[in-house]
Motif scaffolding. Sequence first.
Motif, PDB file in Angstrom:
ATOM      1  N   LEU A  91       0.826  -1.207   0.000  1.00 44.71           N
ATOM      2  CA  LEU A  91       0.000   0.000   0.000  1.00 44.71           C
ATOM      3  C   LEU A  91       0.859   1.256   0.000  1.00 44.71           C
ATOM      4  CD1 LEU A  91      -2.879  -0.926   2.475  1.00 44.71           C
ATOM      5  CD2 LEU A  91      -3.205   0.026   0.192  1.00 44.71           C
ATOM      6  N   PHE A  92       1.856   1.275   0.884  1.00 42.74           N
ATOM      7  CA  PHE A  92       2.707   2.455   0.983  1.00 42.74           C
ATOM      8  C   PHE A  92       3.434   2.729  -0.327  1.00 42.74           C
ATOM      9  CE2 PHE A  92       6.855   4.405   1.808  1.00 42.74           C
ATOM     10  CZ  PHE A  92       6.461   5.579   2.435  1.00 42.74           C
ATOM     11  N   TYR A  93       4.043   1.692  -0.906  1.00 40.37           N
ATOM     12  CA  TYR A  93       4.836   1.905  -2.120  1.00 40.37           C
ATOM     13  C   TYR A  93       3.959   2.204  -3.332  1.00 40.37           C
ATOM     14  CZ  TYR A  93       9.322   0.748   0.005  1.00 40.37           C
ATOM     15  OH  TYR A  93      10.466   0.772   0.772  1.00 40.37           O
ATOM     16  N   SER A  94       2.754   1.641  -3.380  1.00 44.54           N
ATOM     17  CA  SER A  94       1.875   1.950  -4.515  1.00 44.54           C
ATOM     18  C   SER A  94       1.438   3.414  -4.462  1.00 44.54           C
ATOM     19  CB  SER A  94       0.658   1.024  -4.520  1.00 44.54           C
ATOM     20  OG  SER A  94      -0.244   1.338  -3.480  1.00 44.54           O
ATOM     21  N   ARG A  95       1.199   3.914  -3.251  1.00 44.03           N
ATOM     22  CA  ARG A  95       0.821   5.321  -3.102  1.00 44.03           C
ATOM     23  C   ARG A  95       2.004   6.231  -3.406  1.00 44.03           C
ATOM     24  NH1 ARG A  95      -2.641   3.817   2.319  1.00 44.03           N
ATOM     25  NH2 ARG A  95      -4.682   3.686   1.305  1.00 44.03           N
ATOM     26  N   LEU A  96       3.183   5.796  -3.028  1.00 44.48           N
ATOM     27  CA  LEU A  96       4.389   6.559  -3.322  1.00 44.48           C
ATOM     28  C   LEU A  96       4.590   6.658  -4.835  1.00 44.48           C
ATOM     29  CD1 LEU A  96       6.812   7.815  -1.651  1.00 44.48           C
ATOM     30  CD2 LEU A  96       8.047   5.728  -2.214  1.00 44.48           C
ATOM     31  N   ALA A  97       4.443   5.528  -5.536  1.00 42.95           N
ATOM     32  CA  ALA A  97       4.595   5.527  -6.989  1.00 42.95           C
ATOM     33  C   ALA A  97       3.532   6.396  -7.643  1.00 42.95           C
ATOM     34  CB  ALA A  97       4.509   4.090  -7.510  1.00 42.95           C
ATOM     35  N   MET A  98       2.316   6.378  -7.100  1.00 40.09           N
ATOM     36  CA  MET A  98       1.249   7.227  -7.627  1.00 40.09           C
ATOM     37  C   MET A  98       1.593   8.701  -7.448  1.00 40.09           C
ATOM     38  SD  MET A  98      -2.862   7.034  -6.847  1.00 40.09           S
ATOM     39  CE  MET A  98      -2.712   7.486  -5.113  1.00 40.09           C
TER      40      MET A  98
ATOM     41  N   THR B 267      -0.066  -6.613 -11.604  1.00 35.65           N
ATOM     42  CA  THR B 267      -0.747  -5.500 -12.277  1.00 35.65           C
ATOM     43  C   THR B 267      -0.968  -4.346 -11.313  1.00 35.65           C
ATOM     44  OG1 THR B 267      -2.913  -6.503 -11.809  1.00 35.65           O
ATOM     45  CG2 THR B 267      -1.913  -6.979 -13.951  1.00 35.65           C
ATOM     46  N   ASN B 268      -1.029  -3.163 -11.871  1.00 34.32           N
ATOM     47  CA  ASN B 268      -1.231  -1.935 -11.114  1.00 34.32           C
ATOM     48  C   ASN B 268      -2.035  -0.993 -12.005  1.00 34.32           C
ATOM     49  OD1 ASN B 268      -1.055   0.588  -9.896  1.00 34.32           O
ATOM     50  ND2 ASN B 268       1.056   0.307  -9.224  1.00 34.32           N
ATOM     51  N   ASN B 269      -3.340  -0.957 -11.809  1.00 34.35           N
ATOM     52  CA  ASN B 269      -4.213  -0.181 -12.678  1.00 34.35           C
ATOM     53  C   ASN B 269      -5.092   0.770 -11.883  1.00 34.35           C
ATOM     54  OD1 ASN B 269      -3.419  -1.712 -15.051  1.00 34.35           O
ATOM     55  ND2 ASN B 269      -4.696  -3.371 -14.256  1.00 34.35           N
ATOM     56  N   THR B 270      -5.537   1.807 -12.559  1.00 34.34           N
ATOM     57  CA  THR B 270      -6.521   2.712 -11.988  1.00 34.34           C
ATOM     58  C   THR B 270      -7.797   2.607 -12.803  1.00 34.34           C
ATOM     59  OG1 THR B 270      -4.769   4.244 -11.301  1.00 34.34           O
ATOM     60  CG2 THR B 270      -7.020   5.085 -11.300  1.00 34.34           C
TER      61      THR B 270
ATOM     62  N   LEU C 197      13.860   1.709  -2.117  1.00 30.30           N
ATOM     63  CA  LEU C 197      13.352   0.847  -3.177  1.00 30.30           C
ATOM     64  C   LEU C 197      14.490   0.199  -3.960  1.00 30.30           C
ATOM     65  CD1 LEU C 197      10.349   2.958  -4.506  1.00 30.30           C
ATOM     66  CD2 LEU C 197      10.222   0.604  -3.703  1.00 30.30           C
ATOM     67  N   LEU C 198      15.534   0.969  -4.233  1.00 28.39           N
ATOM     68  CA  LEU C 198      16.674   0.438  -4.976  1.00 28.39           C
ATOM     69  C   LEU C 198      17.439  -0.608  -4.169  1.00 28.39           C
ATOM     70  CD1 LEU C 198      17.977   3.765  -6.575  1.00 28.39           C
ATOM     71  CD2 LEU C 198      16.947   1.825  -7.795  1.00 28.39           C
ATOM     72  N   ASP C 199      17.548  -0.382  -2.879  1.00 29.24           N
ATOM     73  CA  ASP C 199      18.337  -1.291  -2.027  1.00 29.24           C
ATOM     74  C   ASP C 199      17.570  -2.544  -1.630  1.00 29.24           C
ATOM     75  OD1 ASP C 199      20.447   0.469  -2.115  1.00 29.24           O
ATOM     76  OD2 ASP C 199      20.081   1.336  -0.139  1.00 29.24           O
ATOM     77  N   ASN C 200      16.248  -2.416  -1.450  1.00 28.02           N
ATOM     78  CA  ASN C 200      15.494  -3.505  -0.831  1.00 28.02           C
ATOM     79  C   ASN C 200      14.511  -4.227  -1.747  1.00 28.02           C
ATOM     80  OD1 ASN C 200      16.733  -2.819   1.655  1.00 28.02           O
ATOM     81  ND2 ASN C 200      15.177  -1.261   2.029  1.00 28.02           N
ATOM     82  N   GLU C 201      14.211  -3.654  -2.898  1.00 25.02           N
ATOM     83  CA  GLU C 201      13.213  -4.273  -3.774  1.00 25.02           C
ATOM     84  C   GLU C 201      13.813  -4.586  -5.142  1.00 25.02           C
ATOM     85  OE1 GLU C 201      10.542  -5.150  -2.375  1.00 25.02           O
ATOM     86  OE2 GLU C 201      10.716  -3.920  -0.565  1.00 25.02           O
ATOM     87  N   SER C 202      13.298  -5.620  -5.766  1.00 22.96           N
ATOM     88  CA  SER C 202      13.816  -6.059  -7.066  1.00 22.96           C
ATOM     89  C   SER C 202      13.397  -5.100  -8.176  1.00 22.96           C
ATOM     90  CB  SER C 202      13.296  -7.459  -7.393  1.00 22.96           C
ATOM     91  OG  SER C 202      11.890  -7.425  -7.606  1.00 22.96           O
ATOM     92  N   THR C 203      14.126  -5.170  -9.277  1.00 21.20           N
ATOM     93  CA  THR C 203      13.779  -4.364 -10.447  1.00 21.20           C
ATOM     94  C   THR C 203      12.378  -4.705 -10.925  1.00 21.20           C
ATOM     95  OG1 THR C 203      16.096  -4.256 -11.123  1.00 21.20           O
ATOM     96  CG2 THR C 203      14.449  -3.767 -12.806  1.00 21.20           C
ATOM     97  N   SER C 204      12.029  -6.004 -10.888  1.00 24.49           N
ATOM     98  CA  SER C 204      10.698  -6.428 -11.329  1.00 24.49           C
ATOM     99  C   SER C 204       9.611  -5.838 -10.443  1.00 24.49           C
ATOM    100  CB  SER C 204      10.618  -7.961 -11.320  1.00 24.49           C
ATOM    101  OG  SER C 204       9.362  -8.388 -11.778  1.00 24.49           O
TER     102      SER C 204
ATOM    103  N   LEU D 251       5.044  -1.593  -9.463  1.00 20.92           N
ATOM    104  CA  LEU D 251       4.851  -0.180  -9.132  1.00 20.92           C
ATOM    105  C   LEU D 251       4.830   0.729 -10.353  1.00 20.92           C
ATOM    106  CD1 LEU D 251       7.162   0.147  -5.979  1.00 20.92           C
ATOM    107  CD2 LEU D 251       4.701  -0.285  -6.053  1.00 20.92           C
ATOM    108  N   GLY D 252       5.371   0.265 -11.475  1.00 13.36           N
ATOM    109  CA  GLY D 252       5.404   1.097 -12.670  1.00 13.36           C
ATOM    110  C   GLY D 252       6.463   2.181 -12.628  1.00 13.36           C
ATOM    111  N   LEU D 253       7.511   1.972 -11.819  1.00 14.44           N
ATOM    112  CA  LEU D 253       8.587   2.958 -11.693  1.00 14.44           C
ATOM    113  C   LEU D 253       9.767   2.531 -12.570  1.00 14.44           C
ATOM    114  CD1 LEU D 253       8.508   3.550  -7.827  1.00 14.44           C
ATOM    115  CD2 LEU D 253       7.631   5.072  -9.613  1.00 14.44           C
ATOM    116  N   THR D 254       9.873   3.128 -13.741  1.00 21.53           N
ATOM    117  CA  THR D 254      10.955   2.789 -14.661  1.00 21.53           C
ATOM    118  C   THR D 254      12.147   3.717 -14.452  1.00 21.53           C
ATOM    119  OG1 THR D 254      10.030   4.231 -16.374  1.00 21.53           O
ATOM    120  CG2 THR D 254       9.333   1.918 -16.384  1.00 21.53           C
ATOM    121  N   HIS D 255      13.335   3.196 -14.757  1.00 15.38           N
ATOM    122  CA  HIS D 255      14.584   3.979 -14.697  1.00 15.38           C
ATOM    123  C   HIS D 255      14.807   4.634 -13.334  1.00 15.38           C
ATOM    124  CE1 HIS D 255      14.803   3.466 -19.033  1.00 15.38           C
ATOM    125  NE2 HIS D 255      13.599   3.984 -19.157  1.00 15.38           N
TER     126      HIS D 255
END
Length: 332
Positions: free
Chosen positions: A57-64, A121-124, A264-271, A277-281
Amino acid sequence: MNMEWTKDKEKKILFKYRFTLTMRVIRVIAATLFFFWLYMLVVSISYHALDLDKKHLFYSRLAMDWTQPNMQDDFGGIESVEITPFLTQKISYPVFKMIGKEPELVGTKQLAKRMIPIYSTNNTEYIKPKTEREYNFYLPEHPKTGNKLNANEDPSVWTKLEKVHEGTVAELSFSTKEYKTPEEMLEFLKPYDLDVLWMPLYTGELKDYEESWHGSGDSLSVEPFGFTGGREARDNYRSTSKYGLEEKFTDENKKLMLKQMKKLLDNESTSYRENFLGLTHLEERYDYLMKEGFQVYGAVVTGPVKELLKLKENEQIQGANLGEMAYWNWVE
């Protein structure tokens, strides 16, 4: 001993056999349901004990916050969270826009975190169908050549604002002809009675890495990635807070954005970052911000139409887009 076979005896034996078979089937089904219930109980308890739902929930809101201008969750509101037998984590929560001083419900965020990340998936789901991108922000100069760029202008934006009643509030996005720091952008907009909601942030697109873009002639627009109020999470995501996009919080908002990007870079995978999350680059964006600092080139604002119309006279503003409008809900 001579036993005579009769139809009655046959019926009794068949009945007994069917009864025994039925009871065995019922016991197998009951045992299966019990073990399934036990399995789901263990899965559900483990899922919530690990606070995976709160993390997602936290990271999806952050990405949004970063990728969808003026899309906000109901802070502290109700969300739906469940985990399926196949360990798919399903999460949904309502999303809003700020139009004037009041949030307006625009849809529902629907998340599905699957065991195989590429199928997450991550959709609105919007209440009103979206046929085109709502916000277009134009770079003030070409990232590779440094040549000055313009924005695609839509004169009808200002015409619509001129024709609506002044007892109306609206949402407006625009680009600027020069890069500014977030502090400079807030200072730039201080003379207007408006709330600043989001700013497009330049993070090295087309200079340090390739990114999708569109434009024509001397205009260039990239996928929006922005600066807004920072989020913080404590106690394993059980306690969260969010700052406003205000001048007094600017330094804290910058620090929080960099902090969450690094986590996110240290603790979560690129996938996880890209497919869920839809966070590219994200790594390239983080490196650019650390090296070059924060540069914005526009904003999403909301307020009375008479205040929004004043922006038309500012020569630094270009490429305005009109968003949602609502009845007066402003504070004089």
